[in-house]
Design an enzyme around this catalytic site. Structure first.
Site, PDB file in Angstrom:
ATOM      1  N   LYS A  45       0.388  -1.077  -0.061  1.00  0.00           N
ATOM      2  CA  LYS A  45       0.151  -0.167   0.025  1.00  0.00           C
ATOM      3  C   LYS A  45       0.501   0.848   0.071  1.00  0.00           C
ATOM      4  O   LYS A  45       0.561   2.128   0.156  1.00  0.00           O
ATOM      5  CB  LYS A  45      -1.372  -0.025   1.855  1.00  0.00           C
ATOM      6  CG  LYS A  45      -1.805  -0.824   0.875  1.00  0.00           C
ATOM      7  CD  LYS A  45      -2.257  -1.184   2.407  1.00  0.00           C
ATOM      8  CE  LYS A  45      -2.928  -1.886   3.329  1.00  0.00           C
ATOM      9  NZ  LYS A  45      -3.780  -2.063   4.236  1.00  0.00           N
ATOM     10  N   GLY A  46       2.329   1.579   0.108  1.00  0.00           N
ATOM     11  CA  GLY A  46       3.330   2.490   1.122  1.00  0.00           C
ATOM     12  C   GLY A  46       3.442   3.035  -0.412  1.00  0.00           C
ATOM     13  O   GLY A  46       3.468   4.918   0.144  1.00  0.00           O
TER      14      GLY A  46
ATOM     15  N   ASP B  82      14.582  -0.823   0.916  1.00  0.00           N
ATOM     16  CA  ASP B  82      15.096  -1.122   2.327  1.00  0.00           C
ATOM     17  C   ASP B  82      16.272  -2.226   2.152  1.00  0.00           C
ATOM     18  O   ASP B  82      17.437  -2.045   1.688  1.00  0.00           O
ATOM     19  CB  ASP B  82      14.491  -1.486   3.306  1.00  0.00           C
ATOM     20  CG  ASP B  82      15.131  -1.816   4.954  1.00  0.00           C
ATOM     21  OD1 ASP B  82      15.283  -1.290   5.630  1.00  0.00           O
ATOM     22  OD2 ASP B  82      14.461  -2.716   5.665  1.00  0.00           O
TER      23      ASP B  82
ATOM     24  N   LYS C 282      16.955   3.286   1.087  1.00  0.00           N
ATOM     25  CA  LYS C 282      18.811   3.042   2.802  1.00  0.00           C
ATOM     26  C   LYS C 282      19.163   2.132   2.270  1.00  0.00           C
ATOM     27  O   LYS C 282      19.395   0.385   2.799  1.00  0.00           O
ATOM     28  CB  LYS C 282      17.445   2.577   3.749  1.00  0.00           C
ATOM     29  CG  LYS C 282      16.706   2.709   5.037  1.00  0.00           C
ATOM     30  CD  LYS C 282      16.460   2.340   6.030  1.00  0.00           C
ATOM     31  CE  LYS C 282      14.903   2.940   6.505  1.00  0.00           C
ATOM     32  NZ  LYS C 282      14.476   1.610   7.885  1.00  0.00           N
TER      33      LYS C 282
ATOM     34  N   ASP D  89       3.742   3.111   6.552  1.00  0.00           N
ATOM     35  CA  ASP D  89       3.192   2.874   7.976  1.00  0.00           C
ATOM     36  C   ASP D  89       4.055   2.786   8.968  1.00  0.00           C
ATOM     37  O   ASP D  89       5.314   1.347   8.933  1.00  0.00           O
ATOM     38  CB  ASP D  89       2.423   2.304   7.608  1.00  0.00           C
ATOM     39  CG  ASP D  89       2.414   0.757   7.543  1.00  0.00           C
ATOM     40  OD1 ASP D  89       3.148   0.370   6.199  1.00  0.00           O
ATOM     41  OD2 ASP D  89       2.309  -0.152   8.326  1.00  0.00           O
TER      42      ASP D  89
ATOM     43  N   ARG E 162       0.214   6.486   7.751  1.00  0.00           N
ATOM     44  CA  ARG E 162       0.022   6.816   6.442  1.00  0.00           C
ATOM     45  C   ARG E 162      -0.167   8.062   6.056  1.00  0.00           C
ATOM     46  O   ARG E 162       0.474   9.074   5.112  1.00  0.00           O
ATOM     47  CB  ARG E 162      -0.338   5.462   5.926  1.00  0.00           C
ATOM     48  CG  ARG E 162       0.054   4.432   5.681  1.00  0.00           C
ATOM     49  CD  ARG E 162      -0.645   3.435   4.769  1.00  0.00           C
ATOM     50  NE  ARG E 162      -0.733   2.206   4.503  1.00  0.00           N
ATOM     51  CZ  ARG E 162       0.542   1.222   4.448  1.00  0.00           C
ATOM     52  NH1 ARG E 162       0.890   2.009   3.833  1.00  0.00           N
ATOM     53  NH2 ARG E 162       0.275  -0.004   5.101  1.00  0.00           N
TER      54      ARG E 162
END
Ligand code: IMP
Ligand code: MG
Length: 182
Positions: A42-43, A102, A130, A158, A164
């Site tokens: 969803k990000g 990440d 990152k 989130d 969010r």
């Protein structure tokens, strides 16, 4: 909600400025190619919504939903596809849209999963990177911001489905996830 944020890492203003630049860069690189943006739910949803509005020319969008097994701060390596594409990507110029790169486990898996459908090209645009946490050799062609090894939330990202809706990227106070994880 704001009291859970230790520090604002990237302000709303900086986000918007950088996203405008990314949109312009992608528009130039894909002129005449009609790319297909594939958002990873969803990000991605806040970033993608803003990015799209700075892309000029014909393009299409689609979405995938994936989850990695394990909790938020530790990725185990296994990836589950919860929603697959509805578009055929063969011979299409695919641009995967992520909130944060990440360990690279998710995108490494996803790139291989989609590559067999033979897109004309496939690149990644990620709002945040990152690099210090990378386990898999994944490279994003377009990166909004490099971030340190801190757990960040907001602007689509989130922790336990919260935050969010923050309009900026903030560092979550460690006591929030320490408390909630027990
Ligand atoms: P990767 O497979 O380790 O690259 O994980 C990518 C996914 O982990 C992202 O799409 C996020 O959903 C989540 N994630 C990784 N780091 C953070 C963070 O600092 N805040 C929020 N979500 C994160
Ligand atoms: Mg996520």
């Amino acid at each position: 909600m704001e009291q859970d944020i230790g520090k604002i890492l990237i302000s709303e203003r900086r986000l918007q400025h950088r996203i405008r630049e990314l949109g312009a860069e992608i528009s130039r690189d894909y002129a005449g190619k009609e790319p297909l943006f594939v958002g990873i739910l969803k990000g991605c949803f806040v970033f993608m919504g803003d990015l799209m509005r700075h892309v000029s020319g014909y393009c299409a969008v689609d979405f995938m939903a994936v989850s990695s097994y394990g909790n938020r701060s530790i990725t185990t390596g296994a990836v589950k596809i919860n929603k697959d594409l509805s578009e055929d990507i063969e011979n299409r110029h695919v641009i995967i849209v992520e909130d944060i790169l990440d360990s690279g486990v998710t995108l490494n898996y996803l790139m291989q999963y989609l590559q067999v459908r033979r897109p004309a090209s496939m690149e990644i645009v990620t709002l945040l990177d990152k690099p210090s946490r990378r386990q898999k050799p994944v490279q994003a062609k377009y990166v909004g911001f490099e971030v340190p090894d801190k757990f960040v939330v907001g602007y689509g990202l989130d922790y336990a489905e919260r935050y969010r809706n923050l309009p900026y990227i903030g560092v979550l106070k460690p006591e929030i996830y320490e408390n909630e994880n027990g």
